[in-house]
Write an enzyme that holds these catalytic residues in place. Structure first.
Site, PDB file in Angstrom:
ATOM      1  N   THR A 116       0.842  -1.198   0.000  1.00 14.69           N
ATOM      2  CA  THR A 116       0.000   0.000   0.000  1.00 14.69           C
ATOM      3  C   THR A 116       0.876   1.246   0.000  1.00 14.69           C
ATOM      4  OG1 THR A 116      -1.854  -1.030   1.091  1.00 14.69           O
ATOM      5  CG2 THR A 116      -1.536   1.294   1.590  1.00 14.69           C
TER       6      THR A 116
ATOM      7  N   ASP B 175      -8.974   0.003   5.488  1.00 14.06           N
ATOM      8  CA  ASP B 175      -8.881   1.275   6.213  1.00 14.06           C
ATOM      9  C   ASP B 175      -8.466   2.431   5.309  1.00 14.06           C
ATOM     10  OD1 ASP B 175      -6.379  -0.142   5.947  1.00 14.06           O
ATOM     11  OD2 ASP B 175      -5.476   1.470   7.121  1.00 14.06           O
TER      12      ASP B 175
HETATM   13  N1  ASP Z   1      -4.288  -1.278   4.861  1.00 17.61           N
HETATM   14  C1  ASP Z   1      -4.536  -1.916   3.601  1.00 17.61           C
HETATM   15  C2  ASP Z   1      -5.864  -2.600   3.662  1.00 17.61           C
HETATM   16  O1  ASP Z   1      -6.182  -3.185   4.664  1.00 17.61           O
HETATM   17  C3  ASP Z   1      -3.505  -2.897   3.198  1.00 17.61           C
HETATM   18  C4  ASP Z   1      -2.086  -2.491   3.435  1.00 17.61           C
HETATM   19  O2  ASP Z   1      -1.818  -1.430   3.971  1.00 17.61           O
HETATM   20  O3  ASP Z   1      -1.204  -3.241   3.065  1.00 17.61           O
HETATM   21  O4  ASP Z   1      -6.548  -2.611   2.684  1.00 17.61           O
END
Ligand code: ASP
Length: 356
Positions: free
Chosen positions: A220, A251
Protein backbone atom coordinates in the site's frame (compact mmCIF):
# COMPACT_ATOMS: atom_id res chain seq x y z
CA UNK A 1 12.92 70.30 17.22
CA UNK A 2 15.30 67.41 17.89
CA UNK A 3 12.49 65.60 19.75
CA UNK A 4 10.17 66.00 16.78
CA UNK A 5 12.85 64.67 14.41
CA UNK A 6 13.40 61.59 16.59
CA UNK A 7 9.66 61.03 16.81
CA UNK A 8 9.43 61.27 13.03
CA UNK A 9 12.30 58.86 12.44
CA UNK A 10 10.83 56.48 15.04
CA UNK A 11 7.39 56.53 13.46
CA UNK A 12 8.84 56.08 9.98
CA UNK A 13 10.98 53.13 11.10
CA UNK A 14 8.06 51.51 12.86
CA UNK A 15 5.83 51.91 9.81
CA UNK A 16 8.47 50.37 7.53
CA UNK A 17 8.89 47.47 9.94
CA UNK A 18 5.15 46.80 9.98
CA UNK A 19 5.00 46.95 6.19
CA UNK A 20 7.88 44.48 6.11
CA UNK A 21 6.14 42.12 8.50
CA UNK A 22 2.85 42.34 6.62
CA UNK A 23 4.49 41.79 3.24
CA UNK A 24 6.35 38.74 4.53
CA UNK A 25 4.23 35.58 4.30
CA UNK A 26 4.94 33.15 7.12
CA UNK A 27 7.37 30.73 5.45
CA UNK A 28 7.52 27.17 6.69
CA UNK A 29 10.14 24.63 5.84
CA UNK A 30 8.39 22.03 3.72
CA UNK A 31 8.56 18.34 4.59
CA UNK A 32 7.33 15.08 3.10
CA UNK A 33 7.15 11.46 4.26
CA UNK A 34 6.13 8.53 2.03
CA UNK A 35 5.45 4.84 2.61
CA UNK A 36 5.12 1.95 0.19
CA UNK A 37 3.52 -0.51 2.59
CA UNK A 38 4.44 -2.48 5.70
CA UNK A 39 4.66 -6.23 6.18
CA UNK A 40 6.86 -9.27 6.22
CA UNK A 41 9.53 -7.60 4.13
CA UNK A 42 12.81 -9.39 4.66
CA UNK A 43 16.19 -9.07 2.95
CA UNK A 44 16.14 -12.73 1.95
CA UNK A 45 12.75 -12.35 0.23
CA UNK A 46 13.54 -9.09 -1.55
CA UNK A 47 17.04 -9.96 -2.74
CA UNK A 48 19.55 -7.30 -3.86
CA UNK A 49 17.59 -6.40 -7.00
CA UNK A 50 14.25 -6.09 -5.23
CA UNK A 51 15.89 -3.95 -2.58
CA UNK A 52 17.38 -1.66 -5.22
CA UNK A 53 14.16 -1.44 -7.23
CA UNK A 54 11.97 -0.60 -4.24
CA UNK A 55 14.42 2.08 -3.07
CA UNK A 56 14.43 3.59 -6.55
CA UNK A 57 10.61 3.61 -6.50
CA UNK A 58 10.53 5.34 -3.11
CA UNK A 59 13.06 7.87 -4.35
CA UNK A 60 11.02 8.72 -7.46
CA UNK A 61 7.85 9.14 -5.43
CA UNK A 62 9.35 11.34 -2.71
CA UNK A 63 11.02 13.57 -5.28
CA UNK A 64 7.81 13.99 -7.24
CA UNK A 65 6.19 15.34 -4.07
CA UNK A 66 9.23 17.34 -2.97
CA UNK A 67 9.44 19.09 -6.36
CA UNK A 68 5.90 20.38 -5.88
CA UNK A 69 6.67 21.63 -2.36
CA UNK A 70 9.99 23.23 -3.33
CA UNK A 71 8.19 25.29 -5.97
CA UNK A 72 5.75 26.54 -3.36
CA UNK A 73 2.96 24.11 -4.33
CA UNK A 74 0.36 22.89 -1.86
CA UNK A 75 0.67 19.83 0.34
CA UNK A 76 -2.44 18.42 -1.41
CA UNK A 77 -0.72 18.66 -4.81
CA UNK A 78 2.45 17.12 -3.39
CA UNK A 79 0.55 14.17 -1.91
CA UNK A 80 -1.29 13.57 -5.19
CA UNK A 81 1.89 13.85 -7.30
CA UNK A 82 3.87 11.43 -5.14
CA UNK A 83 1.04 8.89 -5.04
CA UNK A 84 0.69 9.05 -8.85
CA UNK A 85 4.27 7.78 -9.07
CA UNK A 86 3.47 4.86 -6.76
CA UNK A 87 0.25 4.11 -8.66
CA UNK A 88 2.16 3.93 -11.94
CA UNK A 89 4.86 1.69 -10.46
CA UNK A 90 3.91 -2.01 -10.70
CA UNK A 91 6.05 -2.82 -7.66
CA UNK A 92 3.59 -1.14 -5.31
CA UNK A 93 0.12 -2.30 -4.37
CA UNK A 94 -1.74 0.71 -5.78
CA UNK A 95 -2.99 1.46 -9.30
CA UNK A 96 -1.01 -0.76 -11.71
CA UNK A 97 0.30 -3.62 -9.61
CA UNK A 98 -2.65 -3.72 -7.20
CA UNK A 99 -3.28 -7.08 -5.54
CA UNK A 100 -6.22 -9.31 -6.57
CA UNK A 101 -9.39 -10.24 -4.74
CA UNK A 102 -9.99 -13.97 -4.36
CA UNK A 103 -12.14 -13.71 -7.49
CA UNK A 104 -9.16 -12.38 -9.47
CA UNK A 105 -10.17 -8.71 -9.72
CA UNK A 106 -8.37 -5.49 -8.79
CA UNK A 107 -10.58 -3.44 -6.47
CA UNK A 108 -8.77 -0.32 -5.30
CA UNK A 109 -9.30 2.07 -2.38
CA UNK A 110 -7.91 5.59 -1.87
CA UNK A 111 -8.44 8.71 0.20
CA UNK A 112 -7.01 12.21 0.62
CA UNK A 113 -7.47 14.88 3.29
CA UNK A 114 -6.63 18.57 3.44
CA UNK A 115 -5.52 19.56 6.95
CA UNK A 116 -6.17 23.26 6.34
CA UNK A 117 -9.95 22.86 6.11
CA UNK A 118 -10.70 19.22 7.03
CA UNK A 119 -12.07 18.55 3.56
CA UNK A 120 -11.66 14.94 2.47
CA UNK A 121 -12.50 12.60 -0.39
CA UNK A 122 -12.31 8.84 -0.87
CA UNK A 123 -13.18 6.02 -3.23
CA UNK A 124 -13.53 2.31 -2.47
CA UNK A 125 -13.58 -0.72 -4.72
CA UNK A 126 -12.78 1.18 -7.92
CA UNK A 127 -11.69 -0.84 -10.95
CA UNK A 128 -11.07 1.74 -13.68
CA UNK A 129 -9.40 5.05 -12.70
CA UNK A 130 -5.68 4.94 -13.51
CA UNK A 131 -5.04 7.06 -10.43
CA UNK A 132 -7.47 6.23 -7.63
CA UNK A 133 -5.98 9.05 -5.49
CA UNK A 134 -7.20 11.57 -8.08
CA UNK A 135 -10.64 9.96 -8.00
CA UNK A 136 -10.59 10.48 -4.22
CA UNK A 137 -9.62 14.12 -4.70
CA UNK A 138 -12.39 14.56 -7.27
CA UNK A 139 -14.92 13.24 -4.74
CA UNK A 140 -13.70 15.94 -2.36
CA UNK A 141 -13.67 18.76 -4.88
CA UNK A 142 -16.46 17.91 -7.30
CA UNK A 143 -19.10 16.04 -5.28
CA UNK A 144 -21.02 16.81 -2.10
CA UNK A 145 -19.76 13.51 -0.60
CA UNK A 146 -16.71 12.17 1.17
CA UNK A 147 -16.73 8.48 0.16
CA UNK A 148 -18.09 6.87 -3.00
CA UNK A 149 -17.79 3.10 -3.57
CA UNK A 150 -18.03 0.53 -6.35
CA UNK A 151 -19.42 1.10 -9.85
CA UNK A 152 -20.79 4.51 -8.80
CA UNK A 153 -17.26 5.61 -7.99
CA UNK A 154 -15.94 4.38 -11.36
CA UNK A 155 -18.72 6.26 -13.17
CA UNK A 156 -18.10 9.38 -11.11
CA UNK A 157 -14.36 9.29 -11.84
CA UNK A 158 -15.04 9.04 -15.58
CA UNK A 159 -17.52 11.93 -15.42
CA UNK A 160 -14.91 14.01 -13.57
CA UNK A 161 -12.69 13.64 -16.64
CA UNK A 162 -10.07 11.39 -15.04
CA UNK A 163 -7.90 8.99 -17.00
CA UNK A 164 -9.67 5.62 -17.11
CA UNK A 165 -8.25 2.18 -17.96
CA UNK A 166 -9.55 -1.25 -18.81
CA UNK A 167 -9.39 -3.52 -15.74
CA UNK A 168 -6.65 -5.54 -17.48
CA UNK A 169 -4.32 -2.49 -17.28
CA UNK A 170 -3.86 -3.09 -13.54
CA UNK A 171 -2.81 -6.73 -14.00
CA UNK A 172 0.75 -7.81 -13.22
CA UNK A 173 1.96 -11.37 -13.58
CA UNK A 174 3.78 -11.41 -10.25
CA UNK A 175 0.68 -10.32 -8.31
CA UNK A 176 -1.36 -12.94 -10.17
CA UNK A 177 1.07 -15.70 -9.35
CA UNK A 178 1.15 -14.60 -5.73
CA UNK A 179 -2.65 -14.88 -5.59
CA UNK A 180 -2.61 -18.33 -7.18
CA UNK A 181 0.03 -19.44 -4.68
CA UNK A 182 -2.00 -18.13 -1.73
CA UNK A 183 -5.29 -19.66 -2.89
CA UNK A 184 -3.65 -23.02 -3.52
CA UNK A 185 -2.16 -22.96 -0.05
CA UNK A 186 -5.56 -22.12 1.44
CA UNK A 187 -7.26 -24.81 -0.67
CA UNK A 188 -9.52 -22.22 -2.34
CA UNK A 189 -10.61 -22.30 -5.99
CA UNK A 190 -8.37 -20.52 -8.51
CA UNK A 191 -10.32 -17.93 -10.54
CA UNK A 192 -9.89 -17.78 -14.33
CA UNK A 193 -7.14 -15.48 -15.62
CA UNK A 194 -8.65 -12.01 -16.16
CA UNK A 195 -9.85 -11.12 -19.66
CA UNK A 196 -7.51 -9.18 -21.90
CA UNK A 197 -4.27 -10.02 -20.10
CA UNK A 198 -1.31 -11.68 -21.84
CA UNK A 199 -1.24 -15.47 -21.69
CA UNK A 200 0.94 -16.98 -19.01
CA UNK A 201 4.40 -17.10 -20.50
CA UNK A 202 7.05 -19.66 -19.76
CA UNK A 203 9.65 -17.03 -20.63
CA UNK A 204 8.84 -14.93 -17.55
CA UNK A 205 11.71 -15.61 -15.16
CA UNK A 206 10.66 -17.88 -12.32
CA UNK A 207 12.51 -15.70 -9.82
CA UNK A 208 9.91 -13.04 -10.39
CA UNK A 209 7.31 -15.35 -8.84
CA UNK A 210 9.59 -16.56 -6.17
CA UNK A 211 9.01 -13.76 -3.72
CA UNK A 212 7.38 -14.65 -0.46
CA UNK A 213 3.59 -14.43 -0.79
CA UNK A 214 3.58 -12.32 2.36
CA UNK A 215 5.35 -9.61 0.35
CA UNK A 216 2.38 -9.37 -1.90
CA UNK A 217 -0.14 -8.87 0.82
CA UNK A 218 1.22 -5.38 1.38
CA UNK A 219 2.70 -2.57 -0.67
CA UNK A 220 0.00 0.00 0.00
CA UNK A 221 1.17 3.55 -0.60
CA UNK A 222 0.76 6.74 1.42
CA UNK A 223 2.13 10.25 1.61
CA UNK A 224 1.96 13.07 4.16
CA UNK A 225 3.26 16.55 3.40
CA UNK A 226 3.76 20.02 4.89
CA UNK A 227 3.93 22.95 2.48
CA UNK A 228 5.57 26.38 2.75
CA UNK A 229 2.31 27.92 3.90
CA UNK A 230 2.20 25.60 6.89
CA UNK A 231 -0.64 23.43 5.58
CA UNK A 232 -0.51 19.65 5.90
CA UNK A 233 -2.25 16.91 3.91
CA UNK A 234 -2.38 13.11 3.85
CA UNK A 235 -3.28 10.52 1.20
CA UNK A 236 -3.36 6.74 0.90
CA UNK A 237 -3.89 4.48 -2.13
CA UNK A 238 -4.05 0.68 -2.23
CA UNK A 239 -5.28 -2.48 -3.88
CA UNK A 240 -6.10 -3.69 -0.35
CA UNK A 241 -5.30 -7.14 0.99
CA UNK A 242 -4.44 -9.92 -1.45
CA UNK A 243 -7.13 -12.61 -1.64
CA UNK A 244 -9.70 -10.34 0.03
CA UNK A 245 -13.40 -11.04 -0.39
CA UNK A 246 -14.98 -9.16 -3.29
CA UNK A 247 -16.39 -5.89 -1.96
CA UNK A 248 -14.14 -5.85 1.12
CA UNK A 249 -13.12 -2.31 2.03
CA UNK A 250 -10.02 -1.67 4.14
CA UNK A 251 -8.88 1.27 6.21
CA UNK A 252 -7.20 3.18 3.37
CA UNK A 253 -10.36 4.98 2.16
CA UNK A 254 -11.70 5.45 5.69
CA UNK A 255 -11.03 8.96 6.98
CA UNK A 256 -9.76 8.65 10.55
CA UNK A 257 -8.55 5.06 10.07
CA UNK A 258 -6.05 4.94 7.20
CA UNK A 259 -5.82 8.68 6.52
CA UNK A 260 -6.28 11.86 8.54
CA UNK A 261 -5.03 15.44 8.41
CA UNK A 262 -5.70 18.51 10.51
CA UNK A 263 -3.54 21.62 10.84
CA UNK A 264 -4.49 21.49 14.54
CA UNK A 265 -2.45 18.33 15.07
CA UNK A 266 -0.93 16.20 12.29
CA UNK A 267 -1.31 14.33 9.00
CA UNK A 268 -1.16 10.52 9.01
CA UNK A 269 -1.23 7.69 6.47
CA UNK A 270 -1.34 4.06 7.57
CA UNK A 271 -0.60 0.63 6.17
CA UNK A 272 -1.23 -2.81 7.55
CA UNK A 273 -4.14 -5.13 8.17
CA UNK A 274 -6.91 -2.63 7.65
CA UNK A 275 -9.49 -4.26 9.88
CA UNK A 276 -7.44 -3.31 12.98
CA UNK A 277 -6.79 0.20 11.70
CA UNK A 278 -10.53 0.73 11.27
CA UNK A 279 -11.36 -0.62 14.72
CA UNK A 280 -8.77 1.65 16.36
CA UNK A 281 -9.30 4.67 14.16
CA UNK A 282 -5.51 4.71 13.93
CA UNK A 283 -4.87 7.91 11.96
CA UNK A 284 -7.24 10.01 14.06
CA UNK A 285 -5.96 8.37 17.23
CA UNK A 286 -2.41 9.58 16.50
CA UNK A 287 -3.71 13.11 15.89
CA UNK A 288 -5.77 13.04 19.09
CA UNK A 289 -2.68 12.19 21.14
CA UNK A 290 -0.88 15.15 19.57
CA UNK A 291 -3.84 17.48 20.03
CA UNK A 292 -5.16 16.56 23.45
CA UNK A 293 -2.15 15.01 25.17
CA UNK A 294 0.34 17.39 23.56
CA UNK A 295 2.53 14.41 22.69
CA UNK A 296 5.56 14.71 20.43
CA UNK A 297 4.72 13.16 17.07
CA UNK A 298 7.18 10.26 17.40
CA UNK A 299 5.79 9.36 20.85
CA UNK A 300 2.24 9.47 19.50
CA UNK A 301 2.90 7.15 16.54
CA UNK A 302 4.87 4.74 18.76
CA UNK A 303 2.10 4.65 21.34
CA UNK A 304 -0.56 3.84 18.75
CA UNK A 305 1.48 1.22 16.84
CA UNK A 306 3.45 -0.44 19.62
CA UNK A 307 0.87 -0.27 22.39
CA UNK A 308 -2.66 0.12 21.04
CA UNK A 309 -2.34 -1.77 17.72
CA UNK A 310 -0.25 -4.50 19.30
CA UNK A 311 -2.75 -4.95 22.12
CA UNK A 312 -5.26 -5.96 19.44
CA UNK A 313 -2.63 -8.17 17.73
CA UNK A 314 -2.82 -5.89 14.70
CA UNK A 315 0.12 -5.31 12.38
CA UNK A 316 1.27 -2.41 10.26
CA UNK A 317 2.66 1.09 10.46
CA UNK A 318 2.09 4.80 9.92
CA UNK A 319 3.90 7.88 8.65
CA UNK A 320 3.09 11.34 9.98
CA UNK A 321 3.99 15.04 9.84
CA UNK A 322 3.00 18.10 11.90
CA UNK A 323 2.59 21.72 10.82
CA UNK A 324 5.73 22.59 12.84
CA UNK A 325 7.76 20.14 10.75
CA UNK A 326 8.03 17.06 12.96
CA UNK A 327 8.23 13.90 10.83
CA UNK A 328 7.73 10.39 12.19
CA UNK A 329 7.11 6.77 11.31
CA UNK A 330 6.47 3.67 13.34
CA UNK A 331 5.69 0.04 12.45
CA UNK A 332 5.59 -3.33 14.18
CA UNK A 333 6.24 -5.49 11.11
CA UNK A 334 9.64 -6.77 9.91
CA UNK A 335 9.67 -3.98 7.33
CA UNK A 336 8.01 -0.89 5.92
CA UNK A 337 9.03 0.82 2.67
CA UNK A 338 9.56 4.41 3.79
CA UNK A 339 11.36 7.67 3.08
CA UNK A 340 11.35 11.24 4.36
CA UNK A 341 12.79 14.56 3.34
CA UNK A 342 12.68 18.05 4.82
CA UNK A 343 13.62 21.26 3.03
CA UNK A 344 17.41 21.64 2.91
CA UNK A 345 17.98 18.05 4.09
CA UNK A 346 18.75 14.67 2.54
CA UNK A 347 16.39 11.78 1.84
CA UNK A 348 16.32 9.27 4.70
CA UNK A 349 15.10 5.90 3.51
CA UNK A 350 14.52 2.49 5.02
CA UNK A 351 12.93 -0.86 4.32
CA UNK A 352 13.78 -3.25 7.20
CA UNK A 353 13.17 -2.72 10.90
CA UNK A 354 16.88 -2.76 11.75
CA UNK A 355 17.44 0.42 9.74
CA UNK A 356 17.14 3.78 11.51
N1 ASP B 1 -4.29 -1.28 4.86
C1 ASP B 1 -4.54 -1.92 3.60
C2 ASP B 1 -5.86 -2.60 3.66
O1 ASP B 1 -6.18 -3.19 4.66
C3 ASP B 1 -3.50 -2.90 3.20
C4 ASP B 1 -2.09 -2.49 3.43
O2 ASP B 1 -1.82 -1.43 3.97
O3 ASP B 1 -1.20 -3.24 3.06
O4 ASP B 1 -6.55 -2.61 2.68
Amino acid sequence: MRKITYAFIGAFGFTMMSVGILAQQPQHHWAIVVHGGAGVIERSALGPNGDKDYRAGLDRAIHAGADVLAKGGTSMDAVEAAIHVFEDDPLFNAGKGAVFTREGKNEMDASIMDGSNLKAGAVAGVTRPRHPISAARAVMEKSPHVLIAGPGADTFAASAGLEMEEPSYFFTESRWQALVKQLKKEGKPIPPRPAGVPPESSTVPVAQFDESPAMHRYGTTGVVALDKNGNIAAGTSTGGMQGKMPGRIGDSPIIGAGTYASNQSCAVSGTGTGEYFIRLGVAREVCNLVLFKRMKLQDAVDQVIHKELEALHGDGGVIAVTPDGQMAWSFNTPGMFRARLAEGGKVEMGIYNDEK
